[in-house]
Design an enzyme around this catalytic site. Structure first.
Site, short mmCIF file in Angstrom:
data_model
loop_
_atom_site.label_atom_id
_atom_site.label_comp_id
_atom_site.label_asym_id
_atom_site.label_seq_id
_atom_site.Cartn_x
_atom_site.Cartn_y
_atom_site.Cartn_z
N ASN A 199 83.22 116.52 109.07
CA ASN A 199 84.16 117.03 108.09
C ASN A 199 85.35 116.08 107.90
OD1 ASN A 199 86.92 118.83 108.05
ND2 ASN A 199 85.41 119.50 106.55
N LYS A 239 97.02 130.01 116.24
CA LYS A 239 96.19 129.45 115.17
C LYS A 239 95.59 128.16 115.70
CE LYS A 239 94.79 129.05 110.87
NZ LYS A 239 93.40 129.16 111.39
N LYS A 295 101.35 120.37 116.64
CA LYS A 295 100.86 120.11 115.28
C LYS A 295 101.30 121.22 114.33
CE LYS A 295 96.68 119.08 115.40
NZ LYS A 295 95.23 118.86 115.43
N LYS A 329 93.32 127.60 120.71
CA LYS A 329 92.06 126.87 120.46
C LYS A 329 90.95 127.59 121.20
CE LYS A 329 90.49 123.12 118.41
NZ LYS A 329 90.94 122.43 117.19
N SER A 343 94.99 125.69 106.15
CA SER A 343 94.56 126.99 106.68
C SER A 343 95.69 128.02 106.54
CB SER A 343 94.19 126.88 108.15
OG SER A 343 92.88 126.38 108.29
N THR A 382 91.82 117.97 106.18
CA THR A 382 92.19 117.17 107.35
C THR A 382 92.00 115.68 107.04
OG1 THR A 382 91.48 118.99 108.74
CG2 THR A 382 91.84 116.88 109.83
N GLY A 401 87.62 126.28 112.01
CA GLY A 401 86.56 125.37 112.45
C GLY A 401 87.09 124.20 113.25
N ASP A 402 86.18 123.46 113.83
CA ASP A 402 86.45 122.19 114.52
C ASP A 402 85.07 121.54 114.67
OD1 ASP A 402 88.76 120.69 116.10
OD2 ASP A 402 87.02 120.58 117.40
N GLN A 448 97.79 121.66 119.61
CA GLN A 448 97.90 122.51 118.42
C GLN A 448 99.29 123.13 118.28
OE1 GLN A 448 94.59 122.97 116.79
NE2 GLN A 448 95.86 123.43 115.03
P1 NDP Z 1 82.34 117.62 112.83
O1 NDP Z 1 81.54 118.42 113.78
O2 NDP Z 1 82.28 117.93 111.39
O3 NDP Z 1 82.07 116.07 113.03
C1 NDP Z 1 82.26 115.44 114.26
C2 NDP Z 1 81.77 114.01 114.13
O4 NDP Z 1 82.14 113.29 115.32
C3 NDP Z 1 80.27 113.90 114.01
O5 NDP Z 1 79.93 112.76 113.29
C4 NDP Z 1 79.84 113.77 115.48
O6 NDP Z 1 78.57 113.15 115.67
C5 NDP Z 1 80.95 112.89 116.01
N1 NDP Z 1 81.11 113.17 117.45
C6 NDP Z 1 81.49 114.33 118.01
N2 NDP Z 1 81.50 114.23 119.35
C7 NDP Z 1 81.11 112.98 119.61
C8 NDP Z 1 80.92 112.26 120.80
N3 NDP Z 1 81.16 112.82 122.01
N4 NDP Z 1 80.53 110.96 120.70
C9 NDP Z 1 80.30 110.38 119.49
N5 NDP Z 1 80.45 111.02 118.32
C10 NDP Z 1 80.86 112.29 118.39
O7 NDP Z 1 83.87 117.77 113.39
P2 NDP Z 1 85.22 117.52 112.60
O8 NDP Z 1 85.05 116.41 111.64
O9 NDP Z 1 85.71 118.83 112.14
O10 NDP Z 1 86.18 117.07 113.80
C11 NDP Z 1 86.35 115.70 114.18
C12 NDP Z 1 87.65 115.55 114.95
O11 NDP Z 1 88.75 115.96 114.12
C13 NDP Z 1 87.77 116.38 116.24
O12 NDP Z 1 88.56 115.67 117.17
C14 NDP Z 1 88.55 117.60 115.77
O13 NDP Z 1 89.23 118.24 116.84
C15 NDP Z 1 89.53 116.95 114.81
N6 NDP Z 1 90.14 117.84 113.84
C16 NDP Z 1 89.37 118.58 112.98
C17 NDP Z 1 89.98 119.39 112.05
C18 NDP Z 1 89.20 120.11 110.99
O14 NDP Z 1 89.82 120.64 110.07
N7 NDP Z 1 87.89 120.16 111.04
C19 NDP Z 1 91.45 119.58 112.02
C20 NDP Z 1 92.16 118.70 112.91
C21 NDP Z 1 91.51 117.89 113.80
P3 NDP Z 1 77.33 114.07 116.13
O15 NDP Z 1 77.02 114.93 114.96
O16 NDP Z 1 76.25 113.10 116.46
O17 NDP Z 1 77.79 114.83 117.34
#
Ligand code: NDP
Length: 450
Positions: free
Chosen positions: A246, A95, A119, A131, A382, A215, A170-171, A116
């Site tokens: 997100n 997962k 976690k 992943k 999830s 999250t 998603g991620d 993961q």
């Molecule tokens: P989203 O795609 O919804 O948002 C990611 C955000 O981070 C955007 O604002 C993006 O900006 C910014 N970002 C991504 N890469 C970079 C970069 N290299 N430099 C600067 N800004 C960056 O992703 P999530 O919110 O889902 O995920 C964010 C983090 O949380 C990740 O590390 C993910 O692995 C982790 N996570 C997510 C979960 C989930 O349920 N979604 C669960 C557990 C962990 P831009 O749009 O400009 O790229």
């Protein structure tokens, strides 16, 4: 056979991984961060060393790399690379999410898959770790292009997933739109409405209430528990949040609901500071609805300013929630945050804080919650989505949020208890790694050498 000392065993495992994965820096970073904390567990459980548990745990059970061809709106054929790493299934089916971002490579997918495993173990939901993703960049693509890419991605992924095998979610770059296209293609190929094969679905067709928020909300619940243990809270405190996707959006929403003031958000173009507190509805309008750059928020909000480029960690506050991406918060940022009166950090993103920065926080007495514990609310919800799919039922919003809250409280407590048991009360990094490792190791031990 003589049992090695924990030091020797940990060093041998670290050397083997370093030589096998020399070109995978993110994966090595994630593995070393865990190995550095496991000495007391191995001293207590020599049987884990005798059974080669760690030697097996650092090697994925299976890793898939595949071609993803698709056609853009101008008719040109494009090719991306797809990945799925099925890391460990001792506790249940693999997962873990899918990430679509140009920075995705095998090292990134393996670091995320490795994290993961731990976690998922902390959630007590009986799910293994995996992943996947692609170096496809959804930004600037039309809906039709994203759909064609997702359909092509699923043409290969379909052979490897299933509700009892491997359940992606998603991620970064993969939200409800992408999960919808992926699920539609899975259903079309298999001719089965197998709801539990993907999580993060729309609430109207098998998704769980509060999964979108889980999250971000969960990271704030974890911070609340951590602060409460120290007799403190979130109310009345300035919070710095990175990202505007997100996780960040719903962390901001929950901080506000608990009386704190989140004043920042960011994306890859820069960051905004809004001393009046982030207007969450405007943030959602700009980022979720319009999919625009974060500067648009400042254009529409007089109390906000946009800083192009740079890092949001130049701003200081009492609480920090890194919710964007790996290694975004380094030692210099950590020093400046500590000098600015930082009290607690809860990682919404995976591995956003560099090892040097974590050390600075811990030495300064800042409460620090690692992502594998603090952001476990997403995958936990999830797992609740999978349970509802299996029972063909649907829980209401209040029930879903209160289960999330209970799970985060349990994750906090088991992490804290492990930090006490292994001699460093309040070291949540050691607590999360050791509590999760013991759970996975016991299952691996019981299931034999496989
Ligand atoms: P989203 O795609 O919804 O948002 C990611 C955000 O981070 C955007 O604002 C993006 O900006 C910014 N970002 C991504 N890469 C970079 C970069 N290299 N430099 C600067 N800004 C960056 O992703 P999530 O919110 O889902 O995920 C964010 C983090 O949380 C990740 O590390 C993910 O692995 C982790 N996570 C997510 C979960 C989930 O349920 N979604 C669960 C557990 C962990 P831009 O749009 O400009 O790229």
């Amino acid at each position: 056979m003589t049992t090695p000392t924990p030091e020797f065993h940990l060093r041998t495992v670290a050397e083997t991984v370093a030589s096998r994965s020399a070109a995978e820096p993110e994966f090595l970073q994630a593995v070393n961060e865990v190995l550095e904390t496991l000495h007391p567990v191995l001293a207590e459980h020599p049987e884990f060393m005798e059974a080669g548990v760690l030697d097996r745990l650092v090697e994925p059970e299976r890793q898939l790399i595949f071609r993803v061809p698709w056609t853009d709106d101008s008719g040109q054929v494009r090719v991306n690379r797809g990945y799925r790493v099925q890391f460990n299934s001792a506790l249940g089916p693999y997962k873990g999410g899918l990430r679509f971002h140009p920075s995705v490579n095998l090292s990134v997918v393996k670091f995320l898959g490795f994290e993961q495993i731990f976690k998922n173990a902390l959630t007590s939901q009986r799910i293994g770790g995996g992943k996947g993703g692609s170096d496809f960049d959804p930004s600037g693509k039309s809906d039709a292009e994203v759909m064609r890419f997702c359909q092509s991605f699923m043409m290969e992924l379909v052979h490897h997933i299933g509700e009892d095998t491997d359940i992606p979610a998603g991620d970064i770059g993969v939200g409800a739109r992408e999960i919808g296209y992926l699920f539609g293609q899975y259903r079309r190929i298999t001719q089965r409405y197998e709801s539990g094969v993907l999580t993060g679905k729309g609430v109207g067709w098998g998704g769980a209430e509060v999964r979108t928020e889980a999250t971000g909300y969960g990271a704030v619940f974890f911070a609340e528990e951590m602060l409460a243990r120290a007799g403190e809270g979130i109310a009345g405190r300035r919070a710095i949040v990175s990202g505007s996707g997100n996780v960040a959006t719903y962390a901001i929403e929950k901080i506000q609901q608990l009386g704190g003031t989140p004043i920042t958000a960011s994306d890859s173009s820069g960051y905004i500071v809004d001393e009046a507190g982030i207007d969450v509805d405007l943030l959602k309008q700009v980022k979720e609805v319009e999919r625009a750059r974060i500067s648009v928020y400042a254009d529409r909000r007089p109390s906000a300013r946009f800083v192009s480029g740079g890092s949001v960690w130049e701003v200081t506050g009492e609480l920090a929630f890194p919710c964007a991406t790996q290694n975004e918060l380094d030692a210099n940022h950590a020093r400046s945050l500590v000098a600015g009166g930082l009290r607690a950090v809860a990682e919404g993103a995976n591995m956003p804080t560099t090892p040097e920065a974590v050390e600075i926080f811990q030495q300064a007495g800042v409460l620090f919650a690692p992502g594998k514990a603090a952001n476990a609310g997403g995958v936990a919800t999830s797992a609740l989505e999978m349970r509802q799919n299996a029972a063909r039922s649907r829980w209401d919003r209040d029930t879903s949020e209160s289960r999330l809250h209970d799970i985060m409280r349990d994750v906090h407590n088991s992490t804290y208890e492990a930090s006490e048991r292994y001699g460093r009360p309040g070291d949540y990094v050691l607590g999360a790694n050791s509590a999760a490792f013991v759970t996975v190791a016991q299952a691996m031990l019981a299931q034999g050498v496989i």
